[in-house]
Design an enzyme around this catalytic site. Structure first.
Site, short mmCIF file in Angstrom:
data_model
loop_
_atom_site.label_atom_id
_atom_site.label_comp_id
_atom_site.label_asym_id
_atom_site.label_seq_id
_atom_site.Cartn_x
_atom_site.Cartn_y
_atom_site.Cartn_z
CD1 TRP A 153 -2.18 -2.15 1.88
CD2 TRP A 153 -2.99 -1.24 0.00
NE1 TRP A 153 -3.20 -2.95 1.42
CE2 TRP A 153 -3.72 -2.43 0.28
CE3 TRP A 153 -3.32 -0.50 -1.13
CZ2 TRP A 153 -4.76 -2.87 -0.53
CZ3 TRP A 153 -4.36 -0.95 -1.94
CH2 TRP A 153 -5.06 -2.12 -1.65
CG ASP A 165 -3.18 4.00 4.14
OD1 ASP A 165 -4.23 3.84 4.78
OD2 ASP A 165 -2.89 3.35 3.11
CE LYS A 196 -8.71 -3.25 3.85
NZ LYS A 196 -7.72 -2.29 3.43
#
Ligand SMILES: *Cc1c(COP(=O)(O)O)cnc(C)c1O
Length: 353
Positions: free
Chosen positions: A101, A168, A192
């Protein structure tokens, strides 16, 4: 049979949240209308947005001077919105590369200026968090990924610096206590630890915006979203309402300090078994182990079929590892009860008999 849901994302939500969300789809606040068919400017929805923003502020101790936004396009759109809003023209930004990511985030940033990768864990397939790196003082911002969903590592101590810090937090937001005032911008896809896919939470310090001299398309401009109270265009109403239900549930539990303890207990249960059981090995460096995504492998790959059958019989779902790591990954987000972690530990013990 109800499954034990270890999916990495979209992932488990509290069953009460799912029930209440379905009820609102049929009839919101006894209005005789569905959540899906009322105006986002209606009193019912404006109250939902307000409460969601206020609960985020309350649960995370968001100081004055920050805006809380529920946007669309996922965390992946923030990969480009961040440099567009924060990187000076002809400027640069510093990124810590802790996995897939992070790599995607910095790839987008390169479209806007120079990206300096100041630390990376690529040399060991991202099984640890780099530490002790030097942060440049003359760069637009530092970008971090707090939890590496795929590799199962998590930053335990955030670096301190005078430059703006962007993080993030898609896969560990609301899972542990942290000092939000150390960050200038955090973002997290809802799917999530917060709600269904469809919205991304952005918390941004207002004073860092509007300083790059760039022309920013309205939909990517945090200042525009903030000035319209996250209602510049039609917000993703279902995802926001369901996120609100999760936030209420979290507050009802006692907030982040309580869920953090529960998460520590769940993770300890599973990591202790991984360490004690010779049939399994942890993937991530011990000191950097994630409390949310637990990655492990079999010592003897030939036991895979047996273990997969045990998992199936026990009703375990979603424990296969990401293809770039292999092995197994158990995502044990906020909504997962410890009884499901115990169910996984129980079948691991069976292999050790
Ligand atoms: C899942 C995830 C993303 C991607 O989120 P999207 O909402 O699908 O764009 C980004 N970063 C991290 C850390 C993730 O876990």
């Amino acid at each position: 049979m109800k499954k034990h849901n270890f999916s990495a994302g979209p992932s488990i939500l509290n069953p009460e949240v799912i029930k209440k969300a379905s009820e609102a789809v049929l009839n919101i606040n006894n209005s005789g209308l569905s959540l899906l068919e009322i105006s986002h400017r209606s009193a019912d929805f404006v109250a939902i947005m307000d409460e969601a923003q206020n609960l985020v502020k309350e649960l995370l101790n968001v100081p004055e001077g920050y805006s809380v936004l529920f946007l669309q396009g996922g965390a992946s759109t923030q990969f480009l919105a961040v440099p567009q809003n924060l990187m000076k023209v002809d400027g640069e930004a510093a990124y810590v590369d802790t996995g897939a990511w992070s790599a995607k985030a910095l790839k987008e940033a390169k479209l806007f200026g120079d990206v300096e990768i100041i630390a990376s864990s690529k040399d060991k397939n991202h099984n640890y968090i780099p530490k002790g790196y030097t942060i440049p003082s003359d760069t637009s911002y530092l970008h971090l990924t707090s939890n590496n969903t795929i590799f199962g590592t998590q930053i335990k101590e955030f670096p301190s610096t005078d430059i703006p810090v962007v993080c993030d937090m898609s896969s560990d937001i609301f899972s542990r206590q942290f000092d939000l005032s150390q960050f200038d911008l955090i973002y997290a896809g809802a799917q999530k630890n917060l709600g269904p896919a469809g919205t991304v939470l952005v918390i941004v310090k207002d004073s860092i915006l509007g300083k790059t001299g760039r022309n920013i398309p309205s939909m990517l401009d945090y200042q525009i979203h903030a000035s319209k109270d996250s209602m510049f265009n039609t917000p993703p109403v279902f995802a926001i309402y369901t996120s609100l239900l999760t936030l209420r549930w979290l507050k009802g539990l006692g907030g982040i300090s309580v869920i953090e303890k529960m998460n520590e207990e769940k993770a300890a249960l599973l990591y202790n078994e991984i360490d004690a059981n010779p049939h399994f090995n942890g993937v991530a460096a011990k000191e950097d182990r994630s409390l949310m995504n637990v990655t492990f492998t079999l010592t003897d790959e030939s036991e895979k079929e047996t273990f997969d059958i045990l998992a199936k019989e026990a009703g375990l779902s979603g424990i296969n590892g990401h293809r770039s790591v292999g092995g197994y990954r158990a995502s044990i987000y906020n909504a997962m009860p410890i009884s499901s972690v115990q169910a996984l530990v129980d079948i691991m013990k069976k292999l050790n008999k």
